[in-house]
Design a protein around this motif. Sequence first.
Motif, PDB file in Angstrom:
ATOM      1  N   GLY A   1       0.795  -1.228   0.000  1.00  0.00           N
ATOM      2  CA  GLY A   1       0.000   0.000   0.000  1.00  0.00           C
ATOM      3  C   GLY A   1       0.826   1.276   0.000  1.00  0.00           C
ATOM      4  O   GLY A   1       0.340   2.341   0.374  1.00  0.00           O
ATOM      5  N   GLU A   2       2.085   1.172  -0.435  1.00  0.00           N
ATOM      6  CA  GLU A   2       2.953   2.360  -0.460  1.00  0.00           C
ATOM      7  C   GLU A   2       2.842   3.107  -1.785  1.00  0.00           C
ATOM      8  O   GLU A   2       3.147   4.286  -1.862  1.00  0.00           O
ATOM      9  CB  GLU A   2       4.411   1.945  -0.205  1.00  0.00           C
ATOM     10  CG  GLU A   2       4.617   1.438   1.213  1.00  0.00           C
ATOM     11  CD  GLU A   2       5.934   0.714   1.398  1.00  0.00           C
ATOM     12  OE1 GLU A   2       6.640   0.442   0.403  1.00  0.00           O
ATOM     13  OE2 GLU A   2       6.264   0.412   2.562  1.00  0.00           O
ATOM     14  N   ILE A   3       2.434   2.403  -2.832  1.00  0.00           N
ATOM     15  CA  ILE A   3       2.207   3.034  -4.143  1.00  0.00           C
ATOM     16  C   ILE A   3       0.725   2.874  -4.462  1.00  0.00           C
ATOM     17  O   ILE A   3       0.155   1.787  -4.305  1.00  0.00           O
ATOM     18  CB  ILE A   3       3.091   2.395  -5.247  1.00  0.00           C
ATOM     19  CG1 ILE A   3       4.561   2.743  -5.015  1.00  0.00           C
ATOM     20  CG2 ILE A   3       2.652   2.857  -6.632  1.00  0.00           C
ATOM     21  CD1 ILE A   3       5.531   2.147  -6.018  1.00  0.00           C
ATOM     22  N   ILE A   4       0.105   3.970  -4.897  1.00  0.00           N
ATOM     23  CA  ILE A   4      -1.317   3.947  -5.246  1.00  0.00           C
ATOM     24  C   ILE A   4      -1.479   4.390  -6.712  1.00  0.00           C
ATOM     25  O   ILE A   4      -0.635   5.142  -7.226  1.00  0.00           O
ATOM     26  CB  ILE A   4      -2.146   4.870  -4.301  1.00  0.00           C
ATOM     27  CG1 ILE A   4      -1.409   6.201  -4.054  1.00  0.00           C
ATOM     28  CG2 ILE A   4      -2.449   4.153  -2.994  1.00  0.00           C
ATOM     29  CD1 ILE A   4      -2.197   7.234  -3.287  1.00  0.00           C
ATOM     30  N   PRO A   5      -2.519   3.932  -7.393  1.00  0.00           N
ATOM     31  CA  PRO A   5      -2.642   4.272  -8.828  1.00  0.00           C
ATOM     32  C   PRO A   5      -3.163   5.674  -9.101  1.00  0.00           C
ATOM     33  O   PRO A   5      -3.481   5.995 -10.231  1.00  0.00           O
ATOM     34  CB  PRO A   5      -3.603   3.191  -9.355  1.00  0.00           C
ATOM     35  CG  PRO A   5      -4.372   2.737  -8.182  1.00  0.00           C
ATOM     36  CD  PRO A   5      -3.546   2.979  -6.960  1.00  0.00           C
ATOM     37  N   TRP A   6      -3.312   6.520  -8.123  1.00  0.00           N
ATOM     38  CA  TRP A   6      -3.759   7.893  -8.339  1.00  0.00           C
ATOM     39  C   TRP A   6      -2.796   8.880  -7.663  1.00  0.00           C
ATOM     40  O   TRP A   6      -1.990   8.494  -6.828  1.00  0.00           O
ATOM     41  CB  TRP A   6      -5.198   8.094  -7.816  1.00  0.00           C
ATOM     42  CG  TRP A   6      -5.382   7.641  -6.400  1.00  0.00           C
ATOM     43  CD1 TRP A   6      -5.112   8.364  -5.272  1.00  0.00           C
ATOM     44  CD2 TRP A   6      -5.835   6.361  -5.947  1.00  0.00           C
ATOM     45  NE1 TRP A   6      -5.369   7.617  -4.157  1.00  0.00           N
ATOM     46  CE2 TRP A   6      -5.827   6.386  -4.545  1.00  0.00           C
ATOM     47  CE3 TRP A   6      -6.254   5.187  -6.603  1.00  0.00           C
ATOM     48  CZ2 TRP A   6      -6.207   5.289  -3.778  1.00  0.00           C
ATOM     49  CZ3 TRP A   6      -6.634   4.094  -5.829  1.00  0.00           C
ATOM     50  CH2 TRP A   6      -6.610   4.158  -4.445  1.00  0.00           C
ATOM     51  N   TYR A   7      -2.897  10.153  -8.079  1.00  0.00           N
ATOM     52  CA  TYR A   7      -2.003  11.195  -7.557  1.00  0.00           C
ATOM     53  C   TYR A   7      -2.105  11.279  -6.038  1.00  0.00           C
ATOM     54  O   TYR A   7      -3.195  11.187  -5.526  1.00  0.00           O
ATOM     55  CB  TYR A   7      -2.367  12.540  -8.209  1.00  0.00           C
ATOM     56  CG  TYR A   7      -1.404  13.658  -7.869  1.00  0.00           C
ATOM     57  CD1 TYR A   7      -0.192  13.775  -8.546  1.00  0.00           C
ATOM     58  CD2 TYR A   7      -1.703  14.553  -6.856  1.00  0.00           C
ATOM     59  CE1 TYR A   7       0.695  14.782  -8.216  1.00  0.00           C
ATOM     60  CE2 TYR A   7      -0.808  15.558  -6.523  1.00  0.00           C
ATOM     61  CZ  TYR A   7       0.386  15.667  -7.202  1.00  0.00           C
ATOM     62  OH  TYR A   7       1.271  16.654  -6.867  1.00  0.00           O
ATOM     63  N   PRO A   8      -1.035  11.431  -5.306  1.00  0.00           N
ATOM     64  CA  PRO A   8       0.372  11.627  -5.700  1.00  0.00           C
ATOM     65  C   PRO A   8       1.167  10.327  -5.864  1.00  0.00           C
ATOM     66  O   PRO A   8       2.376  10.372  -5.831  1.00  0.00           O
ATOM     67  CB  PRO A   8       0.911  12.460  -4.538  1.00  0.00           C
ATOM     68  CG  PRO A   8       0.138  12.007  -3.344  1.00  0.00           C
ATOM     69  CD  PRO A   8      -1.199  11.556  -3.839  1.00  0.00           C
TER      70      PRO A   8
END
Lengths: 131, 104
Positions: A69-76
């Motif tokens: 859960g450290e990278i998400i597909p939306w900004y930022p």
Amino acid sequence: MACVVVPVTQAVVTTLIRKAVKSKEEKAKAQKIGIETNNKIPFSKKLGWLNNMLWGGSALLIFEHIWHGEIIPWYPFLTGASNPAEVSTIFTEMATAGVLMSAIVTAVWGAIVLATNAMEKKELKADPAAN
Amino acid sequence: MTLLTTLFAAIICTIIWYKNAPSDKMKVGVLSLIYWGAALMWLADAIIEYISVKADYFTPAPAELLNDLYLGLYVVALGLVIWLIYLLIKDPKGFIKGLFHKEE
């Protein structure tokens, strides 16, 4: 968290370098056609090994970051970036883990290239007619 | 555990690549480099974690261990998917290109 940014950036740079080296090698090959017969591994191919390690490793690492859960597909895109207090943590992680990742991969690649070069030299000494 | 799983995948792929060398029609060399790259990156992660938690790094909680193993298996599968896409795009056997030529 953002450590993967460093190897990805390096992969972009080395991919561009590889393209430039490959086109240079092809030009040189076209000029010397029929004269050069040595069977050395071209440097562009050796750079390709580094690219495969960097791109492949980064892709799998990005997946791990999505898993946690450290990278998400939306900004930022980085969960830590949404909190201004955590921005410094992102940079610290890039400077420590990210740089170490790139350094280890590059060092291993460098060792492989050195070993390959030594083998090529040995081969050349054993069979000078190959050049 | 993710590091260990990826490391084993890298070692197995390297053995398969070497067994078939110098022929690399199935591009197993690329797959092994993908796994080696990931394993080395997780090694860097492990070094950083070891510096902060010291020996506790080697005694993870069972739930954490299981989650990491599960992640490791997913990572190995994803590596195989990336390799499969690369293989089909490069088409070293020329089978896919041949299919299109036949249709023309």
